[in-house]
Design a protein around this motif. Structure first.
Motif, short mmCIF file in Angstrom:
data_model
loop_
_atom_site.label_atom_id
_atom_site.label_comp_id
_atom_site.label_asym_id
_atom_site.label_seq_id
_atom_site.Cartn_x
_atom_site.Cartn_y
_atom_site.Cartn_z
N LEU A 1 0.86 -1.18 0.00
CA LEU A 1 0.00 0.00 0.00
C LEU A 1 0.89 1.23 0.00
CD1 LEU A 1 -2.59 1.65 0.29
CD2 LEU A 1 -2.50 1.26 2.75
N LEU B 1 1.64 -5.43 2.23
CA LEU B 1 0.38 -5.92 2.80
C LEU B 1 0.47 -7.36 3.31
CD1 LEU B 1 -2.28 -4.22 0.52
CD2 LEU B 1 -1.54 -3.60 2.83
N ASP B 2 1.71 -7.87 3.38
CA ASP B 2 1.93 -9.14 4.06
C ASP B 2 2.30 -8.92 5.53
OD1 ASP B 2 4.38 -8.00 3.54
OD2 ASP B 2 5.31 -9.81 2.73
N TYR B 3 2.08 -7.72 6.05
CA TYR B 3 2.40 -7.47 7.45
C TYR B 3 1.56 -8.36 8.36
CZ TYR B 3 -1.74 -4.35 7.84
OH TYR B 3 -3.02 -3.84 7.86
N PRO C 1 -1.11 1.40 8.32
CA PRO C 1 -0.17 2.02 7.36
C PRO C 1 -0.28 3.54 7.33
CG PRO C 1 -1.14 0.06 6.39
CD PRO C 1 -1.87 0.32 7.68
N THR D 1 -2.65 0.76 -3.99
CA THR D 1 -1.80 -0.42 -3.84
C THR D 1 -0.91 -0.58 -5.08
OG1 THR D 1 -3.52 -1.85 -4.77
CG2 THR D 1 -3.41 -1.65 -2.35
N ASP E 1 -1.23 -12.34 0.87
CA ASP E 1 -1.17 -11.29 1.89
C ASP E 1 -2.28 -11.42 2.94
OD1 ASP E 1 1.02 -10.25 0.59
OD2 ASP E 1 -0.08 -8.63 -0.39
N HIS E 2 -3.47 -11.82 2.51
CA HIS E 2 -4.58 -11.88 3.46
C HIS E 2 -4.43 -13.01 4.47
CE1 HIS E 2 -6.03 -14.92 0.54
NE2 HIS E 2 -6.66 -15.44 1.58
N TYR F 1 -6.35 -0.70 8.32
CA TYR F 1 -5.58 -0.77 7.08
C TYR F 1 -6.14 0.14 5.99
CZ TYR F 1 -8.93 -4.52 5.56
OH TYR F 1 -10.03 -5.27 5.24
N THR G 1 -6.95 -1.78 -1.04
CA THR G 1 -6.36 -2.47 0.11
C THR G 1 -7.32 -3.47 0.72
OG1 THR G 1 -4.98 -0.55 0.57
CG2 THR G 1 -5.24 -2.15 2.35
N LYS H 1 -6.36 -7.24 1.60
CA LYS H 1 -5.89 -7.57 2.95
C LYS H 1 -6.96 -8.19 3.84
CE LYS H 1 -2.71 -7.63 6.15
NZ LYS H 1 -1.63 -8.64 6.09
#
Length: 560
Positions: A223, A275-277, A284, A313, A437-438, A505, A534, A538
């Motif tokens: 993002l 977005l893999d946090y 963010p 994104t 990522d999700h 997010y 996003t 996500k």
């Protein structure tokens, strides 16, 4: 009403026929259209090309840093300078900083990897460039229809893509026809080019329908949040390019920033979060606001005025996450497919190049009398191109960051500084990843809560005042374009397990949980949406589905 009911009451949709229909008037879609008309002119033939754009005008929804590498533009329009392309500010100096909470360590120029060397590139407004590119396309006879959102992919009985349909106008909040109802239009084509940008809503459906991602790693996204500032001339250094890594993100979270000094005392500042946090408490937007308070960043902005804001994104998975880009009757180009080079934070040159390659494949097919088949010459051309070589060199960039910032920094230096000096452009090892990522969020009770400071209204800001600067507008009488597969999921799963991450997010304040504890519900303020996508990416349960709003709605970025 069902489609059958609409047909019975209002009649079938009208249709128009073209050789090529392009969905999206960004750099990829416009490059496709321009090159098709160039090829036709060179052969003395005729190819009809239509471009649909959901924004109010080309460039209205375009958001990027941006630093432009002109290699592909030089191929598409070699005389772009003579035609007034808005590339006015060459890069004059690069800095790369590793930030701690209060300090910064600069990378010596001699050790700066090639991906962060911007000599010969330009600081630009990609929205302004896109508007100029649209003018070049129209001069060549391309028909551009702004304010028309492609809502549906059309298929033949054999399953090939035969075009798209725009959305019906005048539906009320319950998706029932109102007094101003008007049916959408079908646009039929021998080939349809999808150039919607990152996580295009039609591209997502095509990838699922044709299983285009079955042989690649899951796509990975970032993002990007950006502000445009007008600064004190004494603090302005035209052409200065600053990138950073480190604070305020922890060492296991992928991300970084940019500060670009454009012309006319303008500075763009932006922040990208992968977005893999894993921490569901992370925001963010709030991390970006914190980032601006760092002494090394604050000094560029203090005394200036924020004049615009946006978020979008980016597709950051690289070569190993690239899906199959062709299917019967259509192709994916640019960031729709994921050609962006995350290590360079650049995708415009890749968008233009892949648009040209798709155009050549489609033109040759039309000349041979073919239609609605797979344009296999397009991916073959990509694999033989300089763009493929560039993406091979950076194929592991995002994957190294999944192993932490220290290892990623070391390996980026090896792959993009040391190996090129040894004449090796394709690292002899390949990293893969299996998680989308999700799937990456940890349960909220497993992670430490992050408490962000209140904005000061001078250097840091809240989301609603930021959205105001994006000039976002949606007709609130229309159906919400942010839809839920199951309305119970946001509370029963997202709130219960992940503390409602959609409220953090989203960079536009679209999602908020309201009500007393134990009786909460998710409120969707869709009018705030800046079309960043996003939520579509996500949402941990993939329960949120982004669909097209009315054409012309959304942000209206001016100089972004």
């Amino acid at each position: 009403m069902t489609p059958e009911d609409l047909n019975a009451t209002y009649g079938p949709r009208e249709s128009m026929e073209y050789d090529i229909v392009v969905v999206g008037a960004g750099p990829a879609g416009l490059a496709t259209a321009i090159h098709l008309r160039q090829l036709a002119a060179s052969k003395g033939s005729e190819v009809s090309v239509c471009v649909l754009e959901k924004g109010s005008e080309p460039g209205a929804h375009i958001l990027s840093g941006a630093i432009m590498d002109t290699r592909a533009l030089d191929e598409l329009l070699p005389d772009w300078k003579e035609h007034g392309a808005p590339l006015r500010q060459p890069v004059t100096r690069d800095e790369f900083l590793f930030l701690s909470e209060s300090g910064a360590r600069a990378t010596p120029a001699a050790f700066l990897p090639e991906c962060f060397n911007n000599h010969g590139n330009y600081v630009i407004s990609l929205g302004e460039f896109t508007r100029w590119l649209a003018g070049q396309a129209e001069e060549l006879g391309v028909e551009i229809f702004p304010g028309f959102a492609a809502d549906e992919v059309l298929y033949s009985d054999a399953g090939a893509v035969i075009g798209v349909a725009t959305g019906d106008m005048g539906l009320d909040k319950n998706r029932e026809p109102g007094p101003q109802f008007q049916r959408g239009m079908e646009l039929h084509a021998k080939y349809t080019v999808f150039a919607e940008g990152s996580r295009g809503h039609l591209g997502r459906r095509l990838i699922e329908r044709f299983q285009l991602d079955r042989d690649c790693d899951p796509q990975s996204f970032g993002l990007g949040i950006k502000e445009l500032w007008e600064v004190d001339p004494a603090k302005h250094e035209p052409g200065l390019v600053v990138h950073t890594a480190g604070w305020p993100l922890d060492s296991d979270t992928y991300g970084g920033s940019f500060v670009y000094h454009a012309d006319d005392n303008k500075v763009v500042v932006g922040f990208v979060v992968g977005l893999d946090y894993t921490n569901p408490w992370l925001s963010p937007f709030q991390e970006f606001q914190r980032f601006k308070t760092h002494p090394s960043i604050r000094k560029h902005l203090e005394g200036g005025k924020r004049i615009s804001y946006g978020a979008r994104t980016i597709t950051a998975g690289g070569l190993m996450s690239l899906p199959k880009t062709v299917f019967p009757g259509g192709v994916l180009v640019g960031c729709e497919a994921g050609y962006l080079n995350a290590s360079r934070i650049k995708g415009s040159h890749a968008a233009i190049k892949t648009g040209m390659q798709a155009a050549q494949a489609a033109f040759d097919a039309l000349a041979a009398g073919r239609s609605h088949d797979e344009l296999t010459a397009y991916p073959a051309a990509f694999e033989a191109s300089w763009l493929h070589d560039e993406l091979k060199q950076s194929k592991n960039f995002k994957q190294w960051f999944k192993k932490g910032r220290t290892i990623a920094t070391l390996m980026t230096g090896i792959e993009q500084w040391l190996l090129p000096k040894l004449g090796i452009r394709n690292p002899p090892w390949t990293l893969r990843h299996a998680k989308a990522d999700h799937e990456c969020l940890d349960p909220a009770d497993k992670r430490e809560r992050i408490d962000y400071p209140k904005p000061d209204g001078v250097l840091t800001f809240d989301r609603l005042s930021s959205v105001f600067l994006s000039s976002t507008h949606h007709d609130e009488s229309q159906p919400a374009h942010l839809t839920l597969k199951d309305p119970a999921v946001p509370v029963s799963i997202n709130l219960a397990e992940y503390a409602g991450p959609e409220a953090r997010y989203c960079p536009a304040g679209v999602y908020e949980f309201v009500g007393e504890p134990g009786a909460e519900k998710l409120q969707i303020n869709f009018a705030n949406c800046v079309h960043c996508k996003t939520c579509d990416i996500k949402d941990p349960t993939q329960n949120i589905v982004w669909v097209a709003p009315l054409g012309g709605d959304g942000p209206n970025y001016a100089k972004m």
